[in-house]
Design a protein around this motif. Structure first.
Motif, PDB file in Angstrom:
ATOM      1  N   LYS A   1       1.052  -1.271  -0.258  1.00  0.00           N
ATOM      2  CA  LYS A   1       0.334   0.196   0.221  1.00  0.00           C
ATOM      3  C   LYS A   1       0.525   0.870  -0.227  1.00  0.00           C
ATOM      4  O   LYS A   1       0.671   2.517  -0.171  1.00  0.00           O
ATOM      5  CB  LYS A   1      -0.712  -0.135   0.783  1.00  0.00           C
ATOM      6  N   ASP A   2       2.064   1.518   0.750  1.00  0.00           N
ATOM      7  CA  ASP A   2       2.823   2.656   0.776  1.00  0.00           C
ATOM      8  C   ASP A   2       3.606   3.093  -0.762  1.00  0.00           C
ATOM      9  O   ASP A   2       4.808   2.825  -0.223  1.00  0.00           O
ATOM     10  CB  ASP A   2       3.762   2.210   1.964  1.00  0.00           C
ATOM     11  N   LEU A   3       3.857   1.707  -1.684  1.00  0.00           N
ATOM     12  CA  LEU A   3       4.601   1.425  -2.813  1.00  0.00           C
ATOM     13  C   LEU A   3       4.435   2.759  -3.395  1.00  0.00           C
ATOM     14  O   LEU A   3       2.486   2.708  -4.643  1.00  0.00           O
ATOM     15  CB  LEU A   3       5.277  -0.012  -3.102  1.00  0.00           C
ATOM     16  N   ASN A   4       4.873   3.397  -4.625  1.00  0.00           N
ATOM     17  CA  ASN A   4       5.020   3.823  -5.959  1.00  0.00           C
ATOM     18  C   ASN A   4       4.965   3.395  -7.362  1.00  0.00           C
ATOM     19  O   ASN A   4       7.032   2.817  -6.782  1.00  0.00           O
ATOM     20  CB  ASN A   4       4.688   5.560  -6.101  1.00  0.00           C
ATOM     21  N   LEU A   5       4.822   2.877  -8.001  1.00  0.00           N
ATOM     22  CA  LEU A   5       5.224   2.129  -8.766  1.00  0.00           C
ATOM     23  C   LEU A   5       6.142   3.790 -10.316  1.00  0.00           C
ATOM     24  O   LEU A   5       5.610   5.006 -10.482  1.00  0.00           O
ATOM     25  CB  LEU A   5       4.391   1.649 -10.464  1.00  0.00           C
ATOM     26  N   LEU A   6       7.051   2.972 -11.141  1.00  0.00           N
ATOM     27  CA  LEU A   6       7.574   4.347 -12.119  1.00  0.00           C
ATOM     28  C   LEU A   6       6.930   4.382 -12.713  1.00  0.00           C
ATOM     29  O   LEU A   6       5.388   3.557 -12.975  1.00  0.00           O
ATOM     30  CB  LEU A   6       8.753   3.589 -12.513  1.00  0.00           C
ATOM     31  N   PRO A   7       7.127   5.874 -13.144  1.00  0.00           N
ATOM     32  CA  PRO A   7       6.112   6.113 -13.948  1.00  0.00           C
ATOM     33  C   PRO A   7       5.291   5.449 -15.306  1.00  0.00           C
ATOM     34  O   PRO A   7       6.609   4.491 -16.282  1.00  0.00           O
ATOM     35  CB  PRO A   7       5.805   7.794 -14.391  1.00  0.00           C
ATOM     36  N   ALA A   8       4.301   5.322 -16.017  1.00  0.00           N
ATOM     37  CA  ALA A   8       4.363   4.610 -17.294  1.00  0.00           C
ATOM     38  C   ALA A   8       5.072   5.004 -18.110  1.00  0.00           C
ATOM     39  O   ALA A   8       5.129   6.681 -17.684  1.00  0.00           O
ATOM     40  CB  ALA A   8       2.825   4.388 -17.047  1.00  0.00           C
ATOM     41  N   GLY A   9       5.534   4.469 -18.697  1.00  0.00           N
ATOM     42  CA  GLY A   9       6.683   4.978 -20.342  1.00  0.00           C
ATOM     43  C   GLY A   9       7.894   4.532 -19.869  1.00  0.00           C
ATOM     44  O   GLY A   9       9.141   5.566 -20.194  1.00  0.00           O
ATOM     45  N   TRP A  10       8.742   4.624 -18.747  1.00  0.00           N
ATOM     46  CA  TRP A  10       9.965   4.584 -18.194  1.00  0.00           C
ATOM     47  C   TRP A  10      10.986   3.626 -19.215  1.00  0.00           C
ATOM     48  O   TRP A  10      10.481   2.685 -18.841  1.00  0.00           O
ATOM     49  CB  TRP A  10       9.609   4.216 -17.168  1.00  0.00           C
ATOM     50  N   PRO A  11      11.134   4.042 -19.963  1.00  0.00           N
ATOM     51  CA  PRO A  11      12.258   2.954 -20.820  1.00  0.00           C
ATOM     52  C   PRO A  11      13.639   2.524 -20.016  1.00  0.00           C
ATOM     53  O   PRO A  11      13.755   3.156 -18.999  1.00  0.00           O
ATOM     54  CB  PRO A  11      12.752   4.797 -21.715  1.00  0.00           C
ATOM     55  N   GLU A  12      13.720   0.738 -20.003  1.00  0.00           N
ATOM     56  CA  GLU A  12      14.464   0.502 -19.491  1.00  0.00           C
ATOM     57  C   GLU A  12      15.645   1.472 -19.657  1.00  0.00           C
ATOM     58  O   GLU A  12      16.641   0.830 -18.576  1.00  0.00           O
ATOM     59  CB  GLU A  12      14.219  -0.933 -20.991  1.00  0.00           C
ATOM     60  N   SER A  13      15.985   1.714 -20.829  1.00  0.00           N
ATOM     61  CA  SER A  13      17.958   2.910 -21.146  1.00  0.00           C
ATOM     62  C   SER A  13      17.934   3.438 -19.587  1.00  0.00           C
ATOM     63  O   SER A  13      18.416   4.406 -19.404  1.00  0.00           O
ATOM     64  CB  SER A  13      17.713   3.262 -21.958  1.00  0.00           C
ATOM     65  N   LEU A  14      16.449   4.155 -19.206  1.00  0.00           N
ATOM     66  CA  LEU A  14      16.745   5.548 -18.450  1.00  0.00           C
ATOM     67  C   LEU A  14      17.155   5.077 -16.904  1.00  0.00           C
ATOM     68  O   LEU A  14      16.304   3.674 -16.478  1.00  0.00           O
ATOM     69  CB  LEU A  14      15.297   6.062 -18.404  1.00  0.00           C
ATOM     70  N   PRO A  15      18.394   5.196 -16.111  1.00  0.00           N
ATOM     71  CA  PRO A  15      18.006   5.152 -14.951  1.00  0.00           C
ATOM     72  C   PRO A  15      17.057   5.443 -13.662  1.00  0.00           C
ATOM     73  O   PRO A  15      15.828   6.355 -13.961  1.00  0.00           O
ATOM     74  CB  PRO A  15      19.198   6.112 -14.662  1.00  0.00           C
ATOM     75  N   LYS A  16      17.173   4.702 -13.185  1.00  0.00           N
ATOM     76  CA  LYS A  16      15.765   4.007 -12.228  1.00  0.00           C
ATOM     77  C   LYS A  16      15.769   5.102 -11.044  1.00  0.00           C
ATOM     78  O   LYS A  16      14.813   5.776 -10.979  1.00  0.00           O
ATOM     79  CB  LYS A  16      15.444   2.837 -11.496  1.00  0.00           C
ATOM     80  N   SER A  17      17.154   5.101 -10.817  1.00  0.00           N
ATOM     81  CA  SER A  17      17.202   6.542  -9.635  1.00  0.00           C
ATOM     82  C   SER A  17      16.930   7.981  -9.977  1.00  0.00           C
ATOM     83  O   SER A  17      16.731   8.685  -9.265  1.00  0.00           O
ATOM     84  CB  SER A  17      18.718   6.421  -9.454  1.00  0.00           C
TER      85      SER A  17
END
Ligand SMILES: NC(=O)C1=CN([C@@H]2O[C@H](COP(=O)(O)OP(=O)(O)OC[C@H]3O[C@@H](n4cnc5c(N)ncnc54)[C@H](OP(=O)(O)O)[C@@H]3O)[C@@H](O)[C@H]2O)C=CC1
Ligand SMILES: CCCCC/C=C\CC(=O)/C=C/C=C/C=C/[C@@H](O)CCCC(=O)O
Length: 329
Positions: free
Chosen positions: A101-117
């Motif tokens: 319940k306290d987690l946020n997914l990365l925004p839609a359309g986040w490409p694999e090549s973009l650093p998740k940081s």
């Protein structure tokens, strides 16, 4: 059974934080119950707010506050698959358990090549702070002149670039010549090193002789007291941060601001990004789009290893970071 490493606040900070104020501990995590997830932190954020908030919200022995990008490593919750990356607000921990319940997914359309940081920086809380502060607090308009301090940091570097995207002239200052060079590189019209200019007053006048419509203040203290005298009529000031004051043991006394506020009919508004959560989806989507279009550049100061969390935090407060300071576990 998994053992997490955590950093606790051993001793409340007095003045500037020091390594001995922190202690690393090991915590055994329970086995997962139905509906729960086990996550491992991949990147952790170190942010200025941790300094004043530790004093306000924490007691000695508490795990340091903070956010992370984490990966789900075990799931007993059908809504979350193993391998999913999320943003969590669970403090300085290598591993933790969540019910989702306290987690946020990365925004839609986040490409694999973009650093998740970047979900902790340009496309996360600091980026959103810049977005809200400029568009909602300053109500920046094309053709205006925007001033931002701590300009080469996580928030400031986004402020300057969003101001350019919005058709403004932008002036920034930072604490080293290499940071100033970076600001020019990412499109700031004027930039100066606030530590080496002979006079802040002169530097502000030279950078924009007509003054400033918007001032995005990350620093407070003496800089803000001088900058307020350079605001144009009906200027707007977004009071975002006051990092020059966070480590003070004795509160600073500054000049009083009423006279320039009245003469120039200024507006000054403080804000906390968390109160603007209803703008989060729209803001993060816009930030991601600008990053992917190459209009919003980013730089990260990545410190390796969880063991170095205190060093990364202290370094950021001292100005050792260019762009967003993060720790790669
Ligand atoms: N209101 C809100 O909701 C939010 C507010 N903030 C605030 O925004 C500001 C910037 O945060 P963030 O971008 O994450 O951090 P930064 O990435 O900008 O890192 C902090 C920077 O502050 C500068 N700094 C440190 N001490 C001083 C000083 N005494 N005078 C001037 N500059 C100093 C240093 O840069 P330099 O080398 O240029 O001195 C340092 O790199 C902070 O005040 C923070 O509290 C951040 C997020 C949300
Ligand atoms: C007690 C005195 C306070 C003085 C002002 C201090 C700091 C301002 C500031 O930097 C505030 C930052 C707030 C950040 C909040 C972040 C969390 O809600 C985590 C959000 C997670 C996320 O959205 O990614």
């Amino acid at each position: 059974m998994v053992t997490a490493k955590v950093w606790v606040l051993k001793k409340h900070f007095e003045g500037f934080p020091k390594p001995s104020d922190f202690e690393m501990k090991q915590v055994a995590l329970a086995n997962l119950k139905d509906g729960e997830l086990l996550l491992e932190s991949v990147f952790l954020s170190v942010d200025p707010y941790m300094r004043p908030y530790s004093k306000r919200d924490m007691k000695e022995g508490d795990v340091m506050i903070g956010t992370q990008v984490a990966r789900i490593v075990e799931s007993k919750n059908p809504a979350f698959a193993v391998g999913t990356f999320v943003v969590a607000n669970r403090g300085w921990r290598t591993h933790f358990i969540s019910d989702g319940k306290d987690l946020n997914l990365l925004p839609a359309g986040w490409p694999e090549s973009l650093p998740k940081s970047l979900a902790l920086g340009t496309v996360g809380m600091p980026g959103l702070t810049a977005y809200v502060g400029l568009f909602e607090i300053c109500k920046m308009k094309p053709g205006e002149t925007v001033l931002v301090n701590a300009a080469a940091g996580a928030v400031g570097s986004v402020v300057g670039q969003l101001a350019k995207i919005g058709g403004c002239k932008v002036v920034g200052c930072a604490g080293s010549d290499s940071k100033v060079a970076y600001l020019k590189n990412i499109g700031f019209d004027e930039a100066f090193n606030y530590k080496t200019v002979a006079s802040l007053d002169e530097a502000l006048r030279k950078a924009s002789p007509d003054g400033y419509d918007c001032f995005f203040d990350n620093v407070g203290g003496e800089f803000a007291s001088i900058a307020i005298n350079h605001m144009k009529k009906f200027g707007r000031i977004a009071v975002c941060g006051a990092i020059s004051q966070y480590n003070d043991s004795v509160p600073q006394k500054g000049p009083y601001i009423q006279i320039p506020m009245i003469f120039n009919e200024l507006s000054m508004k403080g804000f906390i990004v968390s109160s603007w959560h209803n703008h989060r989806e729209e803001g993060v989507k816009a930030l991601l789009k600008w990053v992917l279009e190459g209009k919003l550049k980013y730089h990260e100061q990545v410190t390796e290893r969880f063991e170095n969390m205190p060093a990364a935090f202290i370094g950021m407060l001292k100005g050792e970071n260019l762009g967003k300071a993060v720790v790669k576990v």
